[in-house]
Write a protein that holds these residues in place. Sequence first.
Motif, PDB file in Angstrom:
ATOM      1  N   GLY A 123       0.807  -1.214   0.000  1.00  0.00           N
ATOM      2  CA  GLY A 123       0.000   0.000   0.000  1.00  0.00           C
ATOM      3  C   GLY A 123       0.838   1.261   0.000  1.00  0.00           C
ATOM      4  O   GLY A 123       1.817   1.359  -0.737  1.00  0.00           O
ATOM      5  N   VAL A 124       0.472   2.216   0.841  1.00  0.00           N
ATOM      6  CA  VAL A 124       1.122   3.529   0.869  1.00  0.00           C
ATOM      7  C   VAL A 124       2.622   3.377   1.065  1.00  0.00           C
ATOM      8  O   VAL A 124       3.086   2.674   1.955  1.00  0.00           O
ATOM      9  N   GLY A 125       3.391   4.044   0.209  1.00  0.00           N
ATOM     10  CA  GLY A 125       4.840   3.993   0.314  1.00  0.00           C
ATOM     11  C   GLY A 125       5.485   2.953  -0.585  1.00  0.00           C
ATOM     12  O   GLY A 125       6.679   3.028  -0.860  1.00  0.00           O
ATOM     13  N   ALA A 126       4.717   1.987  -1.046  1.00  0.00           N
ATOM     14  CA  ALA A 126       5.252   0.988  -1.965  1.00  0.00           C
ATOM     15  C   ALA A 126       5.320   1.594  -3.366  1.00  0.00           C
ATOM     16  O   ALA A 126       4.345   2.198  -3.824  1.00  0.00           O
ATOM     17  N   PRO A 127       6.447   1.464  -4.059  1.00  0.00           N
ATOM     18  CA  PRO A 127       6.546   2.038  -5.407  1.00  0.00           C
ATOM     19  C   PRO A 127       5.427   1.589  -6.337  1.00  0.00           C
ATOM     20  O   PRO A 127       4.930   2.362  -7.154  1.00  0.00           O
ATOM     21  N   SER A 128       4.998   0.344  -6.199  1.00  0.00           N
ATOM     22  CA  SER A 128       3.954  -0.188  -7.072  1.00  0.00           C
ATOM     23  C   SER A 128       2.631   0.543  -6.907  1.00  0.00           C
ATOM     24  O   SER A 128       1.859   0.679  -7.861  1.00  0.00           O
ATOM     25  N   SER A 129       2.353   1.020  -5.705  1.00  0.00           N
ATOM     26  CA  SER A 129       1.089   1.723  -5.467  1.00  0.00           C
ATOM     27  C   SER A 129       1.014   3.001  -6.298  1.00  0.00           C
ATOM     28  O   SER A 129      -0.034   3.343  -6.854  1.00  0.00           O
ATOM     29  N   GLY A 154      -5.705   1.846   3.631  1.00  0.00           N
ATOM     30  CA  GLY A 154      -4.791   2.389   4.628  1.00  0.00           C
ATOM     31  C   GLY A 154      -3.580   1.541   4.964  1.00  0.00           C
ATOM     32  O   GLY A 154      -2.948   1.762   6.008  1.00  0.00           O
ATOM     33  N   VAL A 155      -3.224   0.602   4.108  1.00  0.00           N
ATOM     34  CA  VAL A 155      -2.017  -0.189   4.340  1.00  0.00           C
ATOM     35  C   VAL A 155      -0.797   0.705   4.158  1.00  0.00           C
ATOM     36  O   VAL A 155      -0.671   1.405   3.162  1.00  0.00           O
ATOM     37  N   LYS A 156       0.095   0.683   5.127  1.00  0.00           N
ATOM     38  CA  LYS A 156       1.340   1.432   5.021  1.00  0.00           C
ATOM     39  C   LYS A 156       2.480   0.462   4.780  1.00  0.00           C
ATOM     40  O   LYS A 156       2.800  -0.364   5.636  1.00  0.00           O
ATOM     41  N   GLY A 157       3.053   0.556   3.598  1.00  0.00           N
ATOM     42  CA  GLY A 157       4.120  -0.376   3.246  1.00  0.00           C
ATOM     43  C   GLY A 157       3.545  -1.715   2.853  1.00  0.00           C
ATOM     44  O   GLY A 157       3.002  -1.882   1.758  1.00  0.00           O
ATOM     45  N   ALA A 158       3.615  -2.670   3.764  1.00  0.00           N
ATOM     46  CA  ALA A 158       3.085  -4.010   3.513  1.00  0.00           C
ATOM     47  C   ALA A 158       2.411  -4.527   4.774  1.00  0.00           C
ATOM     48  O   ALA A 158       2.891  -4.291   5.879  1.00  0.00           O
ATOM     49  N   SER A 159       1.292  -5.214   4.593  1.00  0.00           N
ATOM     50  CA  SER A 159       0.545  -5.715   5.740  1.00  0.00           C
ATOM     51  C   SER A 159      -0.286  -6.922   5.333  1.00  0.00           C
ATOM     52  O   SER A 159      -0.786  -6.980   4.205  1.00  0.00           O
ATOM     53  N   PRO A 160      -0.432  -7.907   6.241  1.00  0.00           N
ATOM     54  CA  PRO A 160      -1.342  -9.020   5.947  1.00  0.00           C
ATOM     55  C   PRO A 160      -2.778  -8.514   5.819  1.00  0.00           C
ATOM     56  O   PRO A 160      -3.113  -7.434   6.322  1.00  0.00           O
ATOM     57  N   LEU A 161      -3.604  -9.289   5.131  1.00  0.00           N
ATOM     58  CA  LEU A 161      -5.019  -8.954   5.004  1.00  0.00           C
ATOM     59  C   LEU A 161      -5.821 -10.194   5.356  1.00  0.00           C
ATOM     60  O   LEU A 161      -5.529 -11.290   4.877  1.00  0.00           O
ATOM     61  N   SER A 162      -6.826 -10.019   6.200  1.00  0.00           N
ATOM     62  CA  SER A 162      -7.622 -11.156   6.645  1.00  0.00           C
ATOM     63  C   SER A 162      -8.419 -11.746   5.487  1.00  0.00           C
ATOM     64  O   SER A 162      -8.661 -11.065   4.481  1.00  0.00           O
ATOM     65  N   PRO A 163      -8.846 -12.999   5.600  1.00  0.00           N
ATOM     66  CA  PRO A 163      -9.680 -13.600   4.554  1.00  0.00           C
ATOM     67  C   PRO A 163     -10.933 -12.779   4.273  1.00  0.00           C
ATOM     68  O   PRO A 163     -11.307 -12.580   3.111  1.00  0.00           O
ATOM     69  N   GLU A 164     -11.578 -12.298   5.347  1.00  0.00           N
ATOM     70  CA  GLU A 164     -12.772 -11.490   5.160  1.00  0.00           C
ATOM     71  C   GLU A 164     -12.439 -10.170   4.483  1.00  0.00           C
ATOM     72  O   GLU A 164     -13.180  -9.683   3.628  1.00  0.00           O
ATOM     73  N   GLY A 165     -11.294  -9.587   4.882  1.00  0.00           N
ATOM     74  CA  GLY A 165     -10.872  -8.324   4.296  1.00  0.00           C
ATOM     75  C   GLY A 165     -10.596  -8.441   2.809  1.00  0.00           C
ATOM     76  O   GLY A 165     -10.884  -7.514   2.041  1.00  0.00           O
ATOM     77  N   MET A 166     -10.069  -9.598   2.401  1.00  0.00           N
ATOM     78  CA  MET A 166      -9.791  -9.804   0.981  1.00  0.00           C
ATOM     79  C   MET A 166     -11.083  -9.804   0.176  1.00  0.00           C
ATOM     80  O   MET A 166     -11.166  -9.195  -0.900  1.00  0.00           O
ATOM     81  N   VAL A 167     -12.104 -10.465   0.686  1.00  0.00           N
ATOM     82  CA  VAL A 167     -13.390 -10.505  -0.012  1.00  0.00           C
ATOM     83  C   VAL A 167     -14.012  -9.119  -0.058  1.00  0.00           C
ATOM     84  O   VAL A 167     -14.523  -8.673  -1.091  1.00  0.00           O
ATOM     85  N   GLN A 168     -13.962  -8.415   1.076  1.00  0.00           N
ATOM     86  CA  GLN A 168     -14.544  -7.071   1.137  1.00  0.00           C
ATOM     87  C   GLN A 168     -13.813  -6.105   0.205  1.00  0.00           C
ATOM     88  O   GLN A 168     -14.428  -5.205  -0.377  1.00  0.00           O
ATOM     89  N   ALA A 169     -12.513  -6.288   0.061  1.00  0.00           N
ATOM     90  CA  ALA A 169     -11.730  -5.403  -0.807  1.00  0.00           C
ATOM     91  C   ALA A 169     -12.153  -5.554  -2.264  1.00  0.00           C
ATOM     92  O   ALA A 169     -12.113  -4.603  -3.037  1.00  0.00           O
TER      93      ALA A 169
END
Length: 338
Positions: A230-236, A252-267
């Motif tokens: 997310g934020v701060g990653a060149p790819s973003s 709101g991910v800063k740099g890199a962060s895990p994402l929950s299974p539910e969060g992945m679906v919601q995203a």
Amino acid sequence: MKAALSSAAALSLALGLSACGDAARSDADKSEAVSTSLPKGWSRLAGQDVARLENPGVQRLPVAARGDDGVTVEIRDTSRTIAGGDDIIEMFDALGRSSDIFAAPKESATETGRGARHRYLLNRATGAEGVLSLKGTVFFGNSSQRHSRLSAQLRAAGTPAIVIDSGQPAPARIRRIAAAIGLADAGEQLARKVEAQYAQAAAIAKTVSRKPRVIQLSATGAGGHPAVLGVGAPSSRLIAIAGGTDIGTEIGVKGASPLSPEGMVQAGPEVIVMTETDLKTFGGEEGLLKSYPTLAQTPAIIDGRVFIMPDLQLKTGGIASGAGVVALARAFAALDFE
């Protein structure tokens, strides 16, 4: 209706054909994706026009350069450079200084890095003693968070060390790294080439009214574990310029962060991008879905919209990011959501 590449766009992507029309739209229709040994719908995406210079000029040292850790360092000799990342190596390659790369991280994805005289383990636990034992003439780090302490220790022991963080825009980093190794004029030329590619990608993005929701996945970004960038990653930054909505930034991910299974679906990612190295580390589609089982429920996997890119074009935020962002913009523009 299921979103996919239109038949015309798919043909363009497969054969590298370009359509007629205004310049921006023509760029949008050009091909730079090739599917080879990937699941159905997945594509390898790579820009072909990586910025290079025919004649970088004569190196002028010594140079006093200020790093992102706030320390000004005098650099007198780059002939035994210890590189802190592939983006540093890429800069040396582009500036005709490949032979200066004396030591490179073991995980380097570059030919120069893999062929360096020394390969060393570089992570959060890397100590100054091991780096000092390499007997380099200068250390170039690319992360204020990971390399500032190490650089301070190296300087205290007499080895020049500078940190130029990968979180800043590529053209700025190109100028700074080039200046630090005594090739400021060449760096300016390279930076302008990459800026032109960024502008080209932005022009393509303006021709498209529907922004795809894009997520970049890393196999090791969260302390060696799978992560969303997310934020701060060149790819973003590249995803945004290319006309996509970067999900990591949105949530709101800063740099890199895990994402929950539910969060992945919601995203609800409509497109997944990742590097060749991350795909290999995940273990292909099977390994990816094992790490993120609920990805199978997202439009990106259901509709087969996964782009695999060279590491240097997506993840490191260096020279090759210019070619990468143009390739991304063309791919996003070719998607059909109707």
